[in-house]
Design a protein around this motif. Structure first.
Motif: not given
Length: 395
Positions: A297-323
């Motif tokens: 991903l943009s921040g690095g590499t995830l290993p196989a079998g890794a649990d990942v918490a997708c922060l929906i609240g953070a994505a919705g307020r990402d200035p790279e996507r939304f002004a």
């Protein structure tokens, strides 16, 4: 809608800047979702994670944190990610985002559903998390919060393209009529009060009235005219998320007097305000996934079998996507609908109709609806989030 004052959230140390991606996964260096105070103002925490730690391992949670919009969209749609082994939603089902629980019936009819792959490898970090958050349910591998927090989709590309507005016409006419009738009954019950709590007396009951039999809580017998069929779509049985989404929507609208005045003249603006509220204050803040193979991903590499918490609240307020992402703006050109759930999901359709008819009923019954003196709405919770109270003066 303002957030509670943050308390106890760690400031970043010597982290990596957002424009310098990691070469590989690293141990936890950023703040944890389970730190004291994180639930009071998660958006400040999300900003720190996006800017300083776009990919970090949260040892307390036992999962990798992904916070940038592009990375979250990848984790929700790329076939290299899947749901956790205990999930009941099969791969190929739609996203359990916003109001959707990822029910197979929400998937397009021409899209075959794949059998879930056996993903049994666990991370080398801590075991199942049993620590509680200050939000609904507890953070365990089998979270007791509503399904969307732990069920996931593998519909490639659906979170990165603009989703069409749900078509209210696809909701049965008797269902739409029941939503409208329920909204007006509830609004008339409180229009003569000196003060009322819209969460307790409106947002809680409108989804229940719209989806009979959806909850163990009975609809009050004192609500005349609210009756309905027994058939309930699987994705609409859990009304708690629609309650939180509706409460956040009303809080955002009542916080914008100019918008409220415009909505009285042009009710159709409610749809844009609803979509914007789901982006800015989503009812589901965290969705769990697991990698099938190594993923960069943009921040690095995830290993196989890794649990990942997708922060929906953070994505919705990402200035790279939304002004101006923290600003509630229903007229924004970059609105997008990628984190609200499949357009055909019954829960998504019902939520939009409940917001539309609910707001119209409140404004018709209470033209001078406004906040109670000295009251300010505040969201609470971390896994799911919304205001617990909306104190208003109806007249």
């Amino acid at each position: 809608m303002q957030a509670d004052a943050p308390e106890g959230i760690s400031a970043p140390g010597l982290g990596r800047r957002a424009h310098r991606p990691l070469r590989g996964p690293r141990p936890s260096t950023g703040p944890s979702l389970l730190e004291p105070g994180a639930a009071h103002d998660p958006y400040r925490l999300y900003r720190i994670l996006r800017e300083e730690y776009p990919l970090s391992y949260d040892a307390l949670l036992g999962a990798w944190l992904v916070s940038r919009y592009a990375d979250v969209a990848t984790a929700l749609t790329d076939p290299r990610f899947t749901g956790l082994p205990h999930d009941t939603a099969p791969r190929g089902a739609p996203a359990p985002l916003g109001l959707c629980h990822g029910d197979p019936l929400c998937a397009p009819r021409n899209q075959p559903l794949a059998r879930p792959g056996p993903v049994t490898r666990h991370m080398s970090g801590p075991g199942p998390v049993t620590r509680h958050m200050s939000g609904p349910g507890s953070v365990t591998r089998h979270m007791s919060d509503p399904g969307p927090v732990t069920r996931h989709m593998s519909d490639p590309g659906s979170a990165t393209r603009h989703m069409p507005d749900p078509d209210p016409a696809s909701v049965p006419r008797h269902t739409a009529a029941r939503i409208e009738r329920t909204a007006y009954v509830l609004a008339r019950r409180i229009d003569g009060r000196q003060q009322a709590d819209l969460v307790e007396e409106f947002c809680r009951w409108l989804p229940l009235g719209a989806t009979p039999g959806a909850s163990a809580r009975p609809t009050p017998s004192s609500l005349p005219g609210i009756a309905a069929p027994t058939a309930v779509a699987p994705c609409t049985r859990h009304t708690g998320l629609r309650e939180r989404a509706l409460a956040s929507f009303l809080a955002n609208v009542l916080d914008a007097p100019d918008l409220l005045a415009a909505l009285r003249v042009e009710p159709a603006l409610a749809d844009r305000a609803w979509t914007e509220s789901l982006r800015r204050d989503p009812p589901v803040q965290v969705v769990l996934r697991r990698t099938v193979t190594e993923v960069t991903l943009s921040g690095g590499t995830l290993p196989a079998g890794a649990d990942v918490a997708c922060l929906i609240g953070a994505a919705g307020r990402d200035p790279e996507r939304f002004a101006a992402p923290d600003h509630f703006d229903p007229f924004r050109r970059d609105q997008g609908r990628s984190l609200t759930g499949p357009a055909s999901c019954p829960a998504v359709l019902l939520g939009r109709l409940e917001a539309r008819h609910g707001l119209r009923a409140l404004l018709d019954a209470m033209p001078r609806l406004r906040w109670a003196d000295g009251f300010r709405p505040a969201g609470t919770g971390l896994l799911t989030r919304g205001p617990r109270a909306l104190l208003v003066r109806p007249g």
